[in-house]
Scaffold this active site. Sequence first.
Site, PDB file in Angstrom:
ATOM      1  N   LYS A   1      56.940  59.293  82.730  1.00 16.82           N
ATOM      2  CA  LYS A   1      56.853  60.169  81.564  1.00 16.82           C
ATOM      3  C   LYS A   1      55.821  59.869  80.585  1.00 16.82           C
ATOM      4  O   LYS A   1      54.781  59.798  81.158  1.00 16.82           O
ATOM      5  CB  LYS A   1      58.556  59.885  81.081  1.00 16.82           C
ATOM      6  CG  LYS A   1      59.570  59.916  81.939  1.00 16.82           C
ATOM      7  CD  LYS A   1      60.802  60.156  81.329  1.00 16.82           C
ATOM      8  CE  LYS A   1      61.793  59.867  82.337  1.00 16.82           C
ATOM      9  NZ  LYS A   1      63.242  60.387  81.958  1.00 16.82           N
TER      10      LYS A   1
ATOM     11  N   GLU B   1      68.860  65.101  90.455  1.00 17.42           N
ATOM     12  CA  GLU B   1      68.814  64.304  89.376  1.00 17.42           C
ATOM     13  C   GLU B   1      69.881  65.035  88.276  1.00 17.42           C
ATOM     14  O   GLU B   1      69.577  65.959  87.699  1.00 17.42           O
ATOM     15  CB  GLU B   1      67.452  64.356  88.572  1.00 17.42           C
ATOM     16  CG  GLU B   1      66.618  63.788  89.282  1.00 17.42           C
ATOM     17  CD  GLU B   1      65.301  63.204  88.549  1.00 17.42           C
ATOM     18  OE1 GLU B   1      64.941  61.786  88.701  1.00 17.42           O
ATOM     19  OE2 GLU B   1      64.867  63.818  87.440  1.00 17.42           O
TER      20      GLU B   1
ATOM     21  N   SER C   1      69.021  57.033  86.128  1.00 19.05           N
ATOM     22  CA  SER C   1      69.554  55.580  85.922  1.00 19.05           C
ATOM     23  C   SER C   1      69.563  54.648  86.961  1.00 19.05           C
ATOM     24  O   SER C   1      70.505  53.888  87.033  1.00 19.05           O
ATOM     25  CB  SER C   1      71.063  55.938  85.035  1.00 19.05           C
ATOM     26  OG  SER C   1      70.821  56.354  83.785  1.00 19.05           O
TER      27      SER C   1
HETATM   28  C1  PEP Z   1      63.824  60.559  85.188  1.00 17.71           C
HETATM   29  O1  PEP Z   1      63.415  61.096  84.462  1.00 17.71           O
HETATM   30  O2  PEP Z   1      63.336  61.285  86.563  1.00 17.71           O
HETATM   31  C2  PEP Z   1      64.717  59.785  85.676  1.00 17.71           C
HETATM   32  C3  PEP Z   1      65.682  59.633  86.707  1.00 17.71           C
HETATM   33  O3  PEP Z   1      65.061  58.795  84.585  1.00 17.71           O
HETATM   34  P1  PEP Z   1      65.883  57.479  84.413  1.00 17.71           P
HETATM   35  O4  PEP Z   1      65.812  56.608  85.658  1.00 17.71           O
HETATM   36  O5  PEP Z   1      65.396  56.708  83.265  1.00 17.71           O
HETATM   37  O6  PEP Z   1      67.233  57.873  84.296  1.00 17.71           O
END
Ligand code: PEP
Length: 254
Positions: free
Chosen positions: A14, A170, A215
């Site tokens: 990110k 996701e 997560s």
């Molecule tokens: C993401 O941004 O693709 C993601 C899965 O973030 P996190 O692992 O922090 O939930």
Amino acid sequence: MNPSRRPLIAGNWKMYKGGRTGVELAQGVVEISRTLGSGVDLVIAPPFTVLAAIASTIEDSSVKLAAQNFYPKNEGAFTGEISPLMLKDCGCEWVIVGHSERRQYFGESDSFVGEKVASALASDLIPIVCVGETLDQRQAHETLRVVQQQLHAFLDILARSPRAVAIAYEPVWAIGTGKVAGPGEAEEVHAAIRTWLAEKSDALAVRTRILYGGSVKPDNAATLFACPNVDGALVGGACLEAASFGAIAKAANH
Ligand code: PEP
């Protein structure tokens, strides 16, 4: 194990680690990759500003470079945008497409995601295409309908290409919240995605890796990776430390 579905662990950095700290993190990932052998593929997606420097850092390793975004034109008067050819030039092999943060904050529609998938493939970049439902949609039992609709925007494009791409399921409610989908919840959606891929072509279903994202941490990764249709993870927060990214990769290395 199907070799085209060797586990893939991709780190989405990110808007973090855009300078020297990014190069240091990439060095840590390279060190971890040397302890893993060939049972798992590692991809890192740093910010644009550090892609070229990290391309040199990972040069003699098995770690591959991804971008987090691009604009689907090769060049032109598009102030502030980055083209797929520019990403190839700085050493990217992969690119994330359709992340929920792009959909939510930058208004990227399903059809724009489809356009980007086609553009990435035309430029020989391998897309990791993200799909997933919001909490409201899950609570309204609309998860499978929403994910199928998002897939509909790019499945024909994938079926026409011989490239082995990745799809990341996701759930939006799990991203950055610490609320991970249970293995049963993840496997239900992953298996449905595999079925929809197979309806287009068996070869597509066999070669496509379906990653879980939301997560993923060292302590929940192994349970998710035990699901038959979970072929790895797209990791956000836990990829910002080489040790936790490495622990997740080790959990996939079976
Ligand atoms: C993401 O941004 O693709 C993601 C899965 O973030 P996190 O692992 O922090 O939930």
